[in-house]
Design an enzyme around this catalytic site. Sequence first.
Site, mmCIF file in Angstrom:
data_model
loop_
_atom_site.group_PDB
_atom_site.id
_atom_site.type_symbol
_atom_site.label_atom_id
_atom_site.label_comp_id
_atom_site.label_asym_id
_atom_site.label_seq_id
_atom_site.Cartn_x
_atom_site.Cartn_y
_atom_site.Cartn_z
ATOM 1 N N ASP A 38 29.600 12.489 -31.605
ATOM 2 C CA ASP A 38 28.696 11.747 -30.745
ATOM 3 C C ASP A 38 29.015 10.262 -30.898
ATOM 4 O O ASP A 38 29.437 9.820 -31.966
ATOM 5 C CB ASP A 38 27.254 12.039 -31.167
ATOM 6 C CG ASP A 38 26.245 11.222 -30.386
ATOM 7 O OD1 ASP A 38 26.328 11.244 -29.146
ATOM 8 O OD2 ASP A 38 25.400 10.571 -31.006
ATOM 9 N N ASP A 62 22.529 16.697 -29.846
ATOM 10 C CA ASP A 62 23.735 17.150 -30.550
ATOM 11 C C ASP A 62 23.538 18.498 -31.236
ATOM 12 O O ASP A 62 24.509 19.161 -31.602
ATOM 13 C CB ASP A 62 24.133 16.130 -31.620
ATOM 14 C CG ASP A 62 24.440 14.770 -31.038
ATOM 15 O OD1 ASP A 62 25.097 14.731 -29.987
ATOM 16 O OD2 ASP A 62 24.018 13.763 -31.622
ATOM 17 N N ASP A 107 23.720 12.858 -34.413
ATOM 18 C CA ASP A 107 22.437 12.548 -35.025
ATOM 19 C C ASP A 107 21.253 12.834 -34.112
ATOM 20 O O ASP A 107 20.117 12.785 -34.546
ATOM 21 C CB ASP A 107 22.385 11.077 -35.460
ATOM 22 C CG ASP A 107 22.512 10.117 -34.276
ATOM 23 O OD1 ASP A 107 22.839 10.599 -33.165
ATOM 24 O OD2 ASP A 107 22.295 8.915 -34.445
#
Length: 884
Positions: A331, A623, A619
Site C-alpha cells: 500500500d 488492505d 495499514d
Amino acid sequence: MTDKPAYALTERETLDRVGTELATGLSAAEAKTRLANNGPNALAKGEKKTLAQRFLDQFKDFMIIVLLVAALIAGFVVHEWADAGIILAVVILNAVFGVFQESKAEEAIDALQKMATPNAHVRRGGQVVTIPSDSLVVGDIVLLEAGDVVPADLRLLESANLKSEESALTGESVPVEKTTGVLDSTEVGIGDRTNMAFMNANITYGRGVGVVVATGMDTEVGRIAGMINAAGDTTTPLQENLKALGKTLTVMILVIAAIVFAVGLWRGAASLPEMFLTAISLAVAAIPEGLPAIVTIILALGTQKMAKRNALVRKLPAVETLGSTDIIASDKTGTLTQNKMTVEKVYYDGALHDAADGITGGNPLMTIMNFANDTKIQEDGTMLGDPTETALVAYGIKHEFDLHRKLTGEPRVAEVPFDSERKLMSTIHQLPSGGYLVATKGAPDQLLKRVTRIATGADVRPMTDADRETILAENTAMAKQALRVLMMAYRQIPEVPDDVDSDTIESDLIFAGLVGMIDPERPEAAKAVAEAKAAGIRPIMITGDHQDTAEAIAVRLGIIDAGDDDAVITGAELDQQSDEKFGRNVTKYSVYARVAPEHKVRIVNAWQKRGKVVAMTGDGVNDAPALKAADIGIGMGITGTEVSKGASDMVLADDNFSTIVVAVEEGRKVFSNIQKSIQYLLSANLGEVLTLFMMTMLGWDLLAPVHILWINLVTDTFPAIALGVEPTEPGIMNQKPRGRKSNFFSGGVGPAVIWQGLLEGALTLGVYFIGITWPVHTGSAAVHADALTMAYATLGLIQLFHAFNVKSIHQSLFTVGAFRNKAFNWAILTSFVLLAVTILVPGFNGLFHVTSLDWHQWLTVLGAGVAIIVIVELVKLILRQRKN
C-alpha cells in the site's frame, strides 16, 4: 426508493427510511429497542481458539503424525519404551513451542490493538448526549466536528466545510470535502460518495450532522471484515515443504524397511516376527524425530531477532515465508509514504525553491500561508486541523515563523470560510500600523483570476500576461510531479467592509507565491525498494490514490522508471480485464491506482497463480482482504487499523518499511539454516540406516537401539539447533528468491544429503570391518564387541565432524569460518563429551553395551571422523571449479 443506496436518497427520504427526525433524533426507549434487536455497533471478531485447541492444532502436521505412529510402534511393537518416550517428548515440546509463540505474538498484537472505544455525540429525544460508539443504532443523529472519529456509516444532512480523512478505507491521503446533495448514480465508488461519512474515518476540518444508516458489520468497514472472515487461511511455503518432506521420508523409510524385511527372510537371517521387529526398528531409527522441534526452535529464534527490530511475528512459518518472497505488494499511503502532507516546493520572487531553502518570516508567502489557516496548535505541540493546513504551519515552524506572536500582533478579526465551489478561503487581520491585511489561499486556477498585482522582493507591480503564463507553467510543472499546489495572495484594505464576503474581499489581490505539497515517501523507503530489487524481489505499489500521484511517488521510490506509463493501471482499467486476461498481463504492471479492496485481492491472486510467493503490506481496512489472501500479510502496528493487524501474519511495530527488507534477509537466513539442519539430520540418519541395513545384509552384529537413540539425541539435536543460529552467509541478499517451487532439497542439498549420508555409512562400516579384521582381542565375542563399539563411536563422531561441513552447502569451511558461531562450538563440545562419557566413564559400558578401546582403535575412529571433512572439502572444491 427502498432499493436505492443512502447516498442516492434525499435527506427526507433518508430520515423516513431509518425512522427518525433531524431535530429530535430517536427516543431513548426506541434506541434501546433497536440496540437489543440489532446488536452493538461493533465488528464481529473471529472466534479465538482456546489453549487446548491451539495445542491440538500443533499435531495436525503430517510429520508430527508420522512421529506419533513411530512412537506407538517403538513402544507397543518393538517394546523400546525409551525410544517411544523420547519421540513423544520431542513432539510435545514442539507443540508447546508453537503454542507459546502464537500466544506471545497474540498478546503483542492485542496490546497494539487496544484503543479506547470512541464516544459519539448524538441527538436523543431532542437533547445532545455523549454515548459510547458501540451503543449507536440506525437512525441516530450524530454531530461531527474536527478531531472526531466517525462512529458509524452516516448519510450527511448538514455540512459546514466538513472534510473527512478516509485513507484507511480508500487509500487516498487527501481529505475528502463533504456535501449533503443527492448523488444521482447508484454506482458511485466509496471515494466519491461525498455525502457519506464512513466508520473509522477522521474528521479533519469543519463540522457536520449525519444520520446513522449502517452499524457494525453492515458498514463499509464491516463489509471488508466479512470478506476477511470468508477468506481461507493460506499455506506457507515452509508448511508445504515440511509436509512434502514428511511424505517423502515416510515413503523412503517404508521402502527401506520392506527391503530389509524381505531380504532378511530370503536369507533366513531370522524368523518372520524377528525380521518384522528388525525392519520396524530400522524405520524408527530412520525418522528424524528432532526435526519438527528443531525447525520450530530455529523459527522461534528468528522471531526473537525480528522482534528486536520491531517486527512482531504472529505465526512462526511467516518468518521463513518472507525469505521466499517474489513479490512485495505494498500500500502507498502510510506504508511507502508518511501519510502526512508536507511542503516540498515554494515559488516566490520569480523563482522555484526547495522547501529546505531559507525563507524569511517577513516574506508575504510565509505570512499568508500561516494566516489563511485554521490549524490549532495544542499545548503539547501537536496540530489539529486539515492535513494540508497543518503542513503549511509545520513549514512555518521549521523556518522559525512565530505564528502565535504574529497573530498576537496582527489578530484575525474576520474571515471568508473555504467554499468548495470557489475553492478559496480568506482571513482579515488588523495591522499595528493601521488598516487591515487580507490573506487569501486557494486553487491556483481560481485565485489567479482575482490577482492583479505581483510581489517581487520588496516591490509590488502590476501583473502582466507573461507573469500569468509563468505562474501557470510553474503550477503545471509541480502538478506533474503529483504535488498539490496552492496559491497565496494578499491585499491591504483601510477598513473591514460591512458585508464580508468573496465579492468585497477577494479581488484586486497581490500574488505572493505558490506552495507545492505532497504526502512524501518515507526517507528509508527508496533504499528498501532498491535492496528488494537487488534481492530479486519485485515491489508493487497498490493505492486508492490518483494515478498521477501514485506514478510520481513510484518514480521517486524507484519502483518504476520515469515515463514508464505502461507500468501503471487504474482500478477502472483493471475492471475491464477478465481474470484470464489480467493473469496474462499482470507482469506488466508495477503501480495500481484508484483501486478497491476487491482489486487488491485480484492482484495478489493473479501473482499467486503464476507460482509467485506474494507478501502484502498495508495499514488500512482496505488492505485487510489482500493481507489475508497473500502468502504473508504484513500490517502496520502504529497507523494500522485493528482489522488490518488482525489479518496479518506479521506486524511492524514501528511502521518502518525498511524493516521488511531486514525481515526478508532474516527469512532467507532462517531457511538457509533450516536447510543446513535438515542436511545434517538426514545425512546422519541416512548414514545410520545404511549402517544398519548393511550390517543386516552382511550378518554382522547390529547396533543396539540404545546406541541409535543416544546418537540421535546427543549428536543430532544440539548441533542441528546450533546450525539454526549460524550467521548470515555473505551475498544472501544478492540471490534470486527461491519461489514457491523450491524445497528443502533445492540448491544442491538433496544430492549432498545422499552422497554425504552414504559416505558416513561407508566410513562407519569401514571402521567396523577394520575392527573385525585387525582385532585387539582374540575371542570372537570380544572382537565383535570392540568392532561394534568402534562403529558406535565412529557413527557419533563422524556426525559431529560433519556438522562443520554443513555450515555451507557450497563454500569451504575455511571461508565461512569454522568457529564463528559460539553456540555451535558449545553444542559440538557438549555432544562430544556426552558421547565420550558412554565409553570412557566406568559404569556406562554395561548400560550402553560398549567396551573400552585402546589408542590404536581410537586413532581409527578419529581418522574416520577427520576423513569426512577432508573428503567433503575436496568434493566441494571440485563442484565449485566445475560451476566456475
